[in-house]
Design an enzyme around this catalytic site. Structure first.
Site, short mmCIF file in Angstrom:
data_model
loop_
_atom_site.label_atom_id
_atom_site.label_comp_id
_atom_site.label_asym_id
_atom_site.label_seq_id
_atom_site.Cartn_x
_atom_site.Cartn_y
_atom_site.Cartn_z
CG ASP A 434 -36.29 37.62 -72.43
OD1 ASP A 434 -35.68 38.70 -72.28
OD2 ASP A 434 -37.35 37.35 -71.84
CD GLU A 437 -30.50 41.09 -70.26
OE1 GLU A 437 -31.25 41.44 -71.18
OE2 GLU A 437 -30.78 40.14 -69.47
CG ASP A 501 -38.87 42.95 -68.03
OD1 ASP A 501 -39.23 42.62 -69.17
OD2 ASP A 501 -38.30 42.16 -67.25
#
Length: 780
Positions: A434, A437, A501
């Site tokens: 995950d 970024e 998400d």
């Protein structure tokens, strides 16, 4: 980035030095070097103005690159994308004072070198043909160096002048009606014309213009793709500044792009993945259903066990169970240790889960919170990204006082992967990689001296590569995969990726599909979404519709944020829908494995836009609410409670023989190509159409994707077969390997025409494969 105010004016503080002339050129084997300058009236115009050097190369046949450089004195600290190259496939012809032709395969770059008439024209055409088709190029005022005096940099004294912030600018021509696609996983309009796009990874969810997976590569409906070879921020104005151009700009002194020619979108993707790397394959078990703990939910051993028992009691096939963030103690992500309060015997518990036949996934990120016991170790050993003064870069967004692992440091990589290997020893099969970024890009330093701004996007690639290669070193390539959120150019070599998400709405379901289709146009052949949506709690109808869609994606995961995604909490009928969808997908495993192997070779994704499969049908180019699942199956997800769905059935060459599309659920229901249809579906069906003339291998006896595909193998044949068809039956234990090749053909018998299927190595046993022949003839 926009620099102009309409056709005539520049924005405040902007100056553009446009290149209009070739001052000189040099040809050296496979390379052409040109010195470009502004419009030349007399020798005095060579003074007090910019020049841009242009270097023309061809890394692979059918690909031509142009590198533009203003100042060449800068430091090259990297990083650079890994590109594959070859030599000896170019031809250069030069007519002095007039033009230069640079040819690579069918692709040709024609450079007008006549005084003050600079132009680049990329064309394509078959060998020996005089008439060539223009793809793109540079026309009047389309190569320039931009200076901006309004930026903070311009306020700093540099020598005797104030310095402008510089940008290198290239504007590429567009033709009438040309459509643009791609640029990574983007959730806005599928056709990119009219958009302003920044290639800059951000954690922005699926309902914004930001993207987790930015790829500076777009595909045109005009028969080419463009790759901007720059790992930092790339700004593109796609008919949003000049309505006849794509304006590409990067901060700094150089810009390189490649034009990739192809007869169709698939050929462009093949060449793109020849250049940047072929997508890796994944284990067969990963195609099954994944269930997670969700994100912020309260869970323990008892919770997980209850979910798994519920799946077993309801006969719901489950392949993978995933532990999300809170398998570790809060504030300590990542310390790679199970929270002992929730999992007092983690090793024993994982072993018991493995006894259920499950594969296990676990959440990680590339950050270390200050409360983690690993923070002090990383600080002491220099394993984190640092500020210029040598201190650890930290902030409180996400994890309090968190640091970022520096994957340019080999020792930091070994330290990080050592914890992964320990988890794999406990029975963990895969990792959800995950984040990655929000990577700092100013006033920091990397171990290897990499440019922080160029590392911002590239960091995700390093992170996923380190984790993926750790897995392959232990489990081998055929049994390794990630579940990654961020990526950059070349990330298709480290699958799988999911959409991030999304909200629990039909709109988010649709935008997720757009993102997945866009990402597939960068050679990412595997993709998933959070079934039911991530944010919020889905209504039962939405849950069931998303289950249908999610189980017709390459990978299928039930995952949420603050609520669980086990089906029975939304109603027992949700369990029934899930069961049917999972079993259907498992039965398609022979088909999916064959399509994935083809994607590994060619870069063609499993979920593909309609225009990729049917480029001759112009009606397919704007379609973004339906897709082809492999070569044979058209899928139109339902985006409403009421079940009303409108979809387009494309024309196919096969229909010339009066063949028709048919429904997966009702083989007597036929569809004509070139028409729109509106239908109403309950929760037990959706539009799944079988392509005319197709042969689809299936196996209804399979109970899990990694089962024996030969035991119970059958084929679904729609219509007559004009020629012999070969179908590869892939080994589910080693997905790179073909177990058998099945030959399918028609033959005349006393009772008429029938379809037969033969497996190589099975002497004379034509009945070893059941044939379900629909749309024509008899069933055998």
């Amino acid at each position: 980035m926009k620099f102009t105010e309409g056709m005539w004016l520049l924005r405040e503080g902007i100056r553009i030095d446009w290149m209009s002339n070739v001052e000189r050129l040099n040809v050296d084997k496979d390379t052409v070097n040109l010195l470009l300058n502004k419009f030349q009236r007399h020798r005095g115009d060579t003074l007090n103005s910019s020049t841009v050097s242009a270097r023309v190369t061809s890394p692979l046949e059918g690909i031509i690159g142009v590198k533009l450089v203003h100042w060449a004195g800068g430091l090259d600290n990297g990083p650079h994308y890994e590109l594959n190259t070859s030599a000896g496939h170019t031809e250069i012809t030069h007519e002095k004072g007039k033009n230069l032709k640079y040819t690579s395969g069918r692709l040709e770059l024609d450079i007008n070198i006549a005084p003050n008439e600079l132009a680049f024209t990329f064309t394509t055409g078959a060998d020996g043909q005089d008439k060539r088709k223009k793809l793109t190029g540079h026309s009047f005022r389309s190569i320039g160096y931009v200076g901006d005096s309004t930026t903070p940099k311009s306020q700093l004294s540099d020598g005797i002048f104030y310095e402008r912030q510089g940008y290198t600018l290239a504007e590429l021509d567009l033709s009438v009606g040309e459509k643009l696609y791609g640029l990574g996983e983007r959730f806005g309009p599928f056709v990119k014309n009219g958009q302003s796009v920044n290639i800059w990874n951000e954690d922005g969810g699926t309902s914004s213009e930001l993207a987790y997976k930015n790829i500076p590569f777009y595909i045109s409906s005009n028969g080419y793709g463009v790759f901007v070879n720059h790992p930092g921020k790339v700004s593109l104005e796609l008919q949003s500044e000049r309505t006849t151009r794509v304006n590409v700009s990067v901060e700094g002194e150089e810009l390189e792009y490649f034009v990739i020619e192809g007869k169709n979108p698939k050929e462009i993707l093949k060449r793109w993945t020849d250049l940047t790397g072929k997508p890796a394959l994944v284990p067969a078990w990963s195609y099954g259903l994944w269930l997670t703990t969700s994100f912020t939910t309260n869970y323990s051993e008892r919770t997980v066990t209850g979910f798994l028992d519920g799946f077993k009691d309801r006969n719901l096939p489950l392949s993978v169970f995933h532990f999300d963030c809170f398998w570790m103690k809060s504030y300590q992500w990542c310390d790679f240790e199970f929270d002992a309060d929730m999992f007092p015997d983690a090793a024993g518990y994982l072993a018991r889960l493995k006894e259920r036949g499950l594969k296990l996934s676990i959440w990680i990120n590339p950050y270390v919170g200050q409360a983690s016991p690993l923070f002090e170790i990383g600080k002491r050993e220099g394993y984190f990204i640092k500020r210029i003064d040598g201190s650890v870069w930290q902030w409180d967004l996400w994890q309090a006082g968190m640091a970022v692992v520096d994957f340019t440091n080999p020792a930091a990589c070994s330290w990080y992967t050592g914890h992964l290997k320990r988890l794999m020893d406990l029975g963990i099969d895969t990792f959800k990689t995950d984040f990655a970024e929000r990577i700092p890009f100013k006033n920091i330093t990397y171990h290897d001296g990499s440019d922080p701004a160029r590392m911002h996007n590239y960091y995700a690639l390093l992170y996923n590569k380190v984790v993926y290669e750790t897995m392959t070193s232990i489990s081998g390539k055929s049994n390794s995969l990630l579940f990654a959120r961020s990526t950059s150019v070349g990330g298709q070599k480290y699958p799988v990726h999911w959409g991030g998400d999304c909200e629990s709405t039909y709109e988010a379901m649709a935008e997720s599909l757009r993102g997945g289709l866009s990402l597939g146009l960068a050679g990412y052949i595997f993709w998933a979404s959070d079934i039911g949506g991530f944010e919020g709690t889905p209504p039962p109808a939405l849950y069931k519709r998303w289950v249908q869609f999610g189980l017709l994606s390459s990978h299928s995961r039930l995952h949420g944020s603050s609520s669980f995604r086990v089906p029975w909490i939304y109603g027992e009928d949700c369990s029934d829908v899930l069961r049917d969808c999972v079993k259907r997908k498992i039965s398609l495993t022979p088909y999916l494995l064959a399509e994935a192997l083809n994607g590994h070779r060619s870069g063609t994704p499993l979920m593909r836009p309609m225009f990729m499969e049917f480029p001759e049908d112009l009606n397919t180019y704007p379609l973004d609410t339906q897709y082809m699942f492999g070569s044979n199956l058209l899928v139109a997800p339902v985006f409403s409670d009421e079940g009303i769905v409108t979809f387009y059935v494309p024309r196919t060459p096969e229909e010339e023989g009066r063949k028709q599309w048919i429904s997966w659920f009702d083989h007597g229901k036929k569809y004509e190509g070139g028409r729109w249809y509106t239908e109403t579906h309950g929760f037990d069906t959706l539009p799944i159409l079988i392509r005319p003339g197709s042969v689809t291998p299936i196996n209804y006896k399979l109970e899990k994707p990694e089962g024996n595909p030969l035991d119970g193998l059958e084929i679904l044949v729609n219509g007559s077969i004009d020629k012999e068809v070969e179908i590869e039956i892939v080994d589910p234990e080693t997905t790179h390997k073909v177990l058998k090749v099945m030959t399918v053909s028609e033959r005349e018998t006393e009772n008429g025409v029938e379809v037969i299927a033969r497996l190589d190595g099975v002497d004379g046993n034509e009945n070893s494969v059941k044939v379900n022949w629909v749309g024509h003839g008899v069933t055998k």
